[in-house]
Design a protein around this motif. Structure first.
Motif, PDB file in Angstrom:
ATOM      1  N   GLY A 126       0.813  -1.207   0.000  1.00 16.47           N
ATOM      2  CA  GLY A 126       0.000   0.000   0.000  1.00 16.47           C
ATOM      3  C   GLY A 126       0.840   1.247   0.000  1.00 16.47           C
ATOM      4  O   GLY A 126       2.048   1.204  -0.207  1.00 16.47           O
ATOM      5  N   LEU A 127       0.215   2.401   0.236  1.00 16.95           N
ATOM      6  CA  LEU A 127       0.897   3.671   0.250  1.00 16.95           C
ATOM      7  C   LEU A 127       1.707   3.866   1.515  1.00 16.95           C
ATOM      8  O   LEU A 127       2.613   4.689   1.561  1.00 16.95           O
ATOM      9  N   GLN A 128       1.380   3.118   2.566  1.00 17.77           N
ATOM     10  CA  GLN A 128       2.114   3.242   3.812  1.00 17.77           C
ATOM     11  C   GLN A 128       3.176   2.156   3.867  1.00 17.77           C
ATOM     12  O   GLN A 128       2.897   0.979   3.679  1.00 17.77           O
ATOM     13  N   SER A 130      -7.886   0.677  -3.653  1.00 13.96           N
ATOM     14  CA  SER A 130      -7.820   0.040  -2.343  1.00 13.96           C
ATOM     15  C   SER A 130      -8.935   0.605  -1.482  1.00 13.96           C
ATOM     16  O   SER A 130      -9.235   1.794  -1.523  1.00 13.96           O
ATOM     17  N   ASN A 134      -7.037   3.104   0.865  1.00 10.51           N
ATOM     18  CA  ASN A 134      -6.367   4.278   0.289  1.00 10.51           C
ATOM     19  C   ASN A 134      -6.999   4.803  -0.992  1.00 10.51           C
ATOM     20  O   ASN A 134      -6.396   5.628  -1.680  1.00 10.51           O
ATOM     21  N   LEU A 184      -3.683  12.954  -4.219  1.00 10.98           N
ATOM     22  CA  LEU A 184      -3.680  12.314  -2.911  1.00 10.98           C
ATOM     23  C   LEU A 184      -4.167  13.308  -1.872  1.00 10.98           C
ATOM     24  O   LEU A 184      -3.537  14.347  -1.658  1.00 10.98           O
ATOM     25  N   ARG A 194      -5.196  13.952   2.125  1.00  8.78           N
ATOM     26  CA  ARG A 194      -4.965  13.380   3.452  1.00  8.78           C
ATOM     27  C   ARG A 194      -6.267  13.348   4.251  1.00  8.78           C
ATOM     28  O   ARG A 194      -7.001  14.315   4.318  1.00  8.78           O
ATOM     29  N   ARG A 233      -4.436   8.713   6.812  1.00 10.23           N
ATOM     30  CA  ARG A 233      -4.460   8.059   5.503  1.00 10.23           C
ATOM     31  C   ARG A 233      -4.337   9.076   4.375  1.00 10.23           C
ATOM     32  O   ARG A 233      -4.643  10.250   4.539  1.00 10.23           O
ATOM     33  N   GLN A 234      -3.887   8.604   3.237  1.00 10.41           N
ATOM     34  CA  GLN A 234      -3.906   9.377   2.000  1.00 10.41           C
ATOM     35  C   GLN A 234      -4.856   8.690   1.038  1.00 10.41           C
ATOM     36  O   GLN A 234      -4.672   7.521   0.695  1.00 10.41           O
ATOM     37  N   ILE A 235      -5.861   9.424   0.594  1.00  7.13           N
ATOM     38  CA  ILE A 235      -6.872   8.872  -0.305  1.00  7.13           C
ATOM     39  C   ILE A 235      -6.600   9.356  -1.715  1.00  7.13           C
ATOM     40  O   ILE A 235      -6.500  10.564  -1.963  1.00  7.13           O
TER      41      ILE A 235
END
Length: 227
Positions: free
Chosen positions: A7-9, A30, A33, A46, A48, A52-54
């Motif tokens: 994922g992004l993290q 996802s 995200n 993106l 925040r 989380r970043q959407i």
């Protein structure tokens, strides 16, 4: 169908769904995200949300961002300039927030010294209207047109309009450049007269030149008693 991808993290894996379960324009997404990859013509933004970043897909980037196209994926990048509403690149603003003035890609409360708002806009400009450059003048050196090999030539232009009539805010009206000519001796006449005048005015004549001047005058003064 679902799959597991990074994922992004960093250090975490999140559940991703294939395109049929994603929002329109998103090719990979996802639940945690949002969109991870947009369709080729769209930009991913993106946003925040807490920790989380959407990711969302847009046809163009919103205010405060600029679009960066890439072969991998087009992205919306946030402007890094303070008080900038719209930017061309990360460090060059094209529109400031309301009430601020734009000057060379930056935002100011007032225009810098020597500049003013152009034609009622919020963009700082010198507002000087200049004429076209005139032709280059003859090659000269110390007001002489002969007796040298390397000199200078200049050209000029006029100020047609100055901000508030202050010509000091306008660019230069004279331009000078070096020039080279075939060296030639100064003939007797105007050029020689200018040479003697410049020498006399500057009081920089050499002893040799003074000697020649005295020699030229002597026959006239000595000829009078003979007559």
């Amino acid at each position: 169908g679902a799959c597991r991808t990074p994922g992004l993290q960093e250090g975490k894996e999140i559940s991703t769904e294939l395109s049929q379960g994603c929002a329109r324009g998103c090719d990979l997404c996802s639940e945690f995200n949002g969109c991870l990859r947009c369709s080729p013509k769209l930009f991913i933004l993106l946003e925040r949300n807490d920790i989380r970043q959407i990711g969302i897909c847009l046809p163009s980037c919103p205010l405060g961002y600029f679009g960066l196209r890439n072969t991998d994926m087009n992205k919306c990048i946030k402007c890094k300039i303070e008080n900038c509403e719209s930017c061309f690149s990360r460090n060059f603003c094209t529109k400031c927030k309301e009430g601020l003035y734009l000057h060379k890609g930056r935002c100011y409360v007032t225009c810098p010294e020597g500049y003013s708002a152009a034609n009622g806009t919020m963009e700082c400009s010198t507002q000087c209207e200049m004429s076209e450059w005139g032709p280059w003048g003859p090659c000269s050196k110390k007001r002489k047109l002969c007796g040298f090999k390397k000199g200078n030539e200049d050209r000029t232009r006029r100020i047609l309009q100055a901000p508030s009539g202050d010509v000091s805010l306008c660019p230069a009206t004279t331009e000078v450049r070096r020039c080279t000519v075939q060296k030639s001796q100064c003939p007797e006449g105007e050029c020689g007269a200018l040479n003697r005048k410049d020498t006399k005015d500057a009081k920089s004549g050499t002893k040799k030149r003074k000697s020649k001047q005295r020699g030229a005058v002597a026959p006239t003064t000595s000829a009078s008693p003979a007559q």
